[in-house]
Design a protein around this motif. Structure first.
Motif, short mmCIF file in Angstrom:
data_model
loop_
_atom_site.label_atom_id
_atom_site.label_comp_id
_atom_site.label_asym_id
_atom_site.label_seq_id
_atom_site.Cartn_x
_atom_site.Cartn_y
_atom_site.Cartn_z
N LEU A 162 -19.46 8.31 0.43
CA LEU A 162 -20.12 7.46 1.42
C LEU A 162 -20.53 8.22 2.67
O LEU A 162 -21.06 7.63 3.61
N GLY A 163 -20.26 9.52 2.67
CA GLY A 163 -20.72 10.35 3.78
C GLY A 163 -19.73 10.46 4.93
O GLY A 163 -20.12 10.83 6.05
N PHE A 164 -18.44 10.20 4.67
CA PHE A 164 -17.44 10.26 5.72
C PHE A 164 -16.42 11.34 5.43
O PHE A 164 -16.25 11.77 4.28
N GLN A 165 -15.72 11.75 6.45
CA GLN A 165 -14.64 12.71 6.29
C GLN A 165 -13.40 11.98 5.83
O GLN A 165 -13.10 10.87 6.28
N GLY A 166 -12.66 12.57 4.91
CA GLY A 166 -11.43 11.96 4.41
C GLY A 166 -10.30 12.10 5.41
O GLY A 166 -10.49 12.53 6.55
N ILE A 167 -9.11 11.73 4.97
CA ILE A 167 -7.91 11.82 5.81
C ILE A 167 -6.95 12.78 5.15
O ILE A 167 -6.65 12.67 3.96
N ASN A 168 -6.47 13.74 5.91
CA ASN A 168 -5.43 14.65 5.40
C ASN A 168 -4.07 13.99 5.58
O ASN A 168 -3.63 13.77 6.70
N GLN A 169 -3.46 13.64 4.45
CA GLN A 169 -2.19 12.95 4.53
C GLN A 169 -1.04 13.93 4.51
O GLN A 169 -1.18 15.05 4.16
N GLY A 202 -7.12 3.12 -3.43
CA GLY A 202 -5.70 2.81 -3.29
C GLY A 202 -4.78 4.00 -3.33
O GLY A 202 -3.56 3.84 -3.18
N GLN A 203 -5.31 5.21 -3.56
CA GLN A 203 -4.49 6.42 -3.50
C GLN A 203 -5.31 7.52 -2.85
O GLN A 203 -6.54 7.49 -2.86
N TRP A 204 -4.61 8.51 -2.30
CA TRP A 204 -5.28 9.44 -1.40
C TRP A 204 -6.39 10.25 -2.05
O TRP A 204 -7.46 10.43 -1.46
N ASP A 205 -6.19 10.74 -3.26
CA ASP A 205 -7.23 11.55 -3.90
C ASP A 205 -8.52 10.75 -4.05
O ASP A 205 -9.62 11.23 -3.73
N GLU A 206 -8.38 9.52 -4.54
CA GLU A 206 -9.56 8.68 -4.76
C GLU A 206 -10.15 8.22 -3.42
O GLU A 206 -11.37 8.09 -3.28
N TYR A 207 -9.28 7.95 -2.47
CA TYR A 207 -9.77 7.55 -1.14
C TYR A 207 -10.67 8.64 -0.56
O TYR A 207 -11.75 8.36 -0.03
N ASN A 208 -10.23 9.89 -0.66
CA ASN A 208 -11.02 10.98 -0.09
C ASN A 208 -12.32 11.21 -0.87
O ASN A 208 -13.34 11.56 -0.28
N LYS A 209 -12.29 10.99 -2.19
CA LYS A 209 -13.53 11.08 -2.98
C LYS A 209 -14.52 10.02 -2.54
O LYS A 209 -15.72 10.28 -2.40
N THR A 210 -14.02 8.80 -2.33
CA THR A 210 -14.89 7.71 -1.90
C THR A 210 -15.44 7.98 -0.51
O THR A 210 -16.64 7.76 -0.24
N VAL A 262 -12.40 -12.77 -7.81
CA VAL A 262 -11.14 -12.21 -7.31
C VAL A 262 -11.30 -10.70 -7.27
O VAL A 262 -11.82 -10.10 -8.22
N THR A 263 -10.87 -10.07 -6.19
CA THR A 263 -10.94 -8.62 -6.11
C THR A 263 -9.70 -8.05 -5.44
O THR A 263 -9.14 -8.66 -4.52
N ASN A 264 -9.27 -6.92 -5.93
CA ASN A 264 -8.24 -6.18 -5.22
C ASN A 264 -8.81 -5.72 -3.88
O ASN A 264 -10.03 -5.58 -3.72
N CYS A 265 -7.94 -5.42 -2.94
CA CYS A 265 -8.41 -5.03 -1.61
C CYS A 265 -8.61 -3.53 -1.48
O CYS A 265 -8.91 -3.03 -0.39
N ASP A 266 -8.44 -2.79 -2.56
CA ASP A 266 -8.54 -1.34 -2.48
C ASP A 266 -9.55 -0.75 -3.47
O ASP A 266 -9.44 0.40 -3.88
N ILE A 267 -10.53 -1.57 -3.88
CA ILE A 267 -11.57 -1.06 -4.78
C ILE A 267 -12.93 -1.48 -4.26
O ILE A 267 -13.08 -2.53 -3.61
N GLY A 276 0.81 -1.22 0.00
CA GLY A 276 0.00 0.00 0.00
C GLY A 276 0.84 1.26 0.00
O GLY A 276 0.54 2.21 0.72
N THR A 277 1.88 1.29 -0.83
CA THR A 277 2.80 2.42 -0.81
C THR A 277 2.13 3.74 -1.19
O THR A 277 2.57 4.81 -0.75
N ARG A 278 1.06 3.69 -1.99
CA ARG A 278 0.38 4.93 -2.39
C ARG A 278 -0.43 5.53 -1.25
O ARG A 278 -0.90 6.66 -1.35
N LEU A 279 -0.63 4.76 -0.18
CA LEU A 279 -1.38 5.27 0.98
C LEU A 279 -0.48 5.54 2.18
O LEU A 279 -0.95 5.60 3.31
N LYS A 280 0.81 5.70 1.93
CA LYS A 280 1.70 6.08 3.02
C LYS A 280 1.38 7.51 3.44
O LYS A 280 0.91 8.31 2.63
N PRO A 281 1.57 7.87 4.71
CA PRO A 281 2.30 7.14 5.76
C PRO A 281 1.44 6.19 6.59
O PRO A 281 1.98 5.45 7.40
N ILE A 282 0.10 6.18 6.39
CA ILE A 282 -0.73 5.35 7.26
C ILE A 282 -0.41 3.87 7.11
O ILE A 282 -0.48 3.09 8.07
#
Length: 360
Positions: free
Chosen positions: A353-360, A341-349, A228-233, A138-144
């Motif tokens: 879904l009605g949640f606050q994103g994470i400021n990386q 799997g990456q921060w921009d898309e994570y925050n859009k998702t 089969v599914t990726n774990c980040d979609i 999950g290198t694209r989601l570092k540092p978490i």
């Protein structure tokens, strides 16, 4: 005075294209639209109609009137409310228009108003294995991801991977197989300490094996059709329809593909020999079908994956096609596919879904 009909934004006209209809479905988060010509009713358009049209090689620029079904379900003013409610429940209809003898819409019943749920879900179920590819760093989601593995990155009040599992569990899936490596103990520990009505099993890849190499670990264990599914979609679509297409088409492998719209932020130039300009296009746009990271496979394909070797699922697709096997593609809309799997898309998702994103 005649009361104006409220379409709740789900009305399109006969000039609307498939792409425009898909975009509207994504915008309003509903999968059934009413097509009209002025005041006259022309038909209903579902996400399934669009998927069948795309699979049938229709262009995204095709007008929706060219792909309409004849066997649509509507009500008449003679139908009672209990009859309309029963019809909608039986066929899981997001909406039901009421038509008079002149084919004009006199009323519309909406699922959310009658059943107090946002939208209907398919009553069809299946219980097939689902493999979750969860071995990456999950290198694209570092540092978490320096602290927790990517599958456990929170999305609201539960981790990404639990959203994936819940979406399959809703349609009856009970058996989930993880291929793991990085911080694998944390993943297993998490699922050992939550209440659940499904089974999880873990298979360790000792080194990175690509997007399909670790599937060899499931050889002789999985003996039926499997997902089969990726774990980040996340994909918000009807998994039973995906499986139905896979089976009816006789595919060995079906890849789920999302429509992706791209816009070039510059004017472009086309030219021929000697640099002679032939065309100018101001900020052109185009559409592509991208690999969404979810697949349906037949179990014999596990025999074609080499043991303990780096191997991509696209290589498997190529091998199947080289021997004239069938690889199918099941399309979903851009808004139905969520990449986490990456921060921009994570925050859009998160926002969707009605949640606050994470400021990386």
């Amino acid at each position: 005075m005649k009361r104006e009909i409220d379409f709740k934004g789900r009305r399109i006209d006969q000039h609307t294209t498939i792409l425009e209809a898909m975009k509207l479905m994504d915008k309003i988060d509903h999968k059934l639209l009413i097509i009209t010509k002025e005041k006259s009713f022309l038909g209903l358009l579902s996400a399934g109609d669009i998927q069948r049209a795309i699979i049938g090689d229709k262009s995204l620029d095709t007008r929706v009137t060219e792909i309409l079904r004849d066997n649509i379900r509507v009500a008449t003013p003679k139908d009672s409310f209990p009859e309309i409610k029963s019809l909608m429940l039986k066929y899981r209809m997001e909406l039901c228009p009421v038509l008079d003898e002149q084919n004009n819409i006199v009323a519309i019943y909406f699922w959310e108003d009658i059943f107090k749920d946002p939208k209907p879900y398919s009553q069809s179920t299946f219980n097939l294995p689902v493999i979750i590819m969860a071995g990456g760093k999950g290198t694209r989601l570092k540092p978490i991801t320096n602290i927790i593995p990517k599958p456990l990155v929170p999305l609201g009040e539960k981790p990404i991977v639990e959203w994936i599992i819940d979406s399959f569990n809703k349609v009856g899936v009970q058996d989930f197989y993880f291929t793991v490596n990085y911080k694998k103990e944390m993943i297993e520990e998490y699922f050992n300490n939550i209440q659940r009505d499904y089974e999880t099993k873990y298979f360790v890849e000792d080194k990175p094996l690509g997007t399909a190499g670790s599937l060899h670990l499931l050889k002789n264990i999985i003996t039926s059709t499997f997902f089969v599914t990726n774990c980040d979609i996340l994909i918000e679509d009807d998994y039973t329809e995906m499986l139905k297409y896979h089976k009816e088409n006789g595919n060995e492998l079906t890849a789920i593909s999302a429509v992706k719209h791209f816009e070039v932020p510059y004017g472009t130039m086309e030219f021929k020999e000697n640099g002679i300009l032939t065309a100018l296009k101001e900020k052109p746009s185009f559409n592509m079908f991208i690999n969404a990271g979810m697949y349906i496979l037949e179990p014999h394909l596990l025999d074609e994956i080499p043991e303990n070797e780096f191997f991509h699922i696209t290589t498997l697709m190529e091998k199947i096609m080289e021997r004239n096997g069938k690889v199918g593609v099941f399309p979903v809309s851009e808004g139905s596919w969520m990449d986490i799997g990456q921060w921009d898309e994570y925050n859009k998702t998160s926002k969707k879904l009605g949640f606050q994103g994470i400021n990386q």
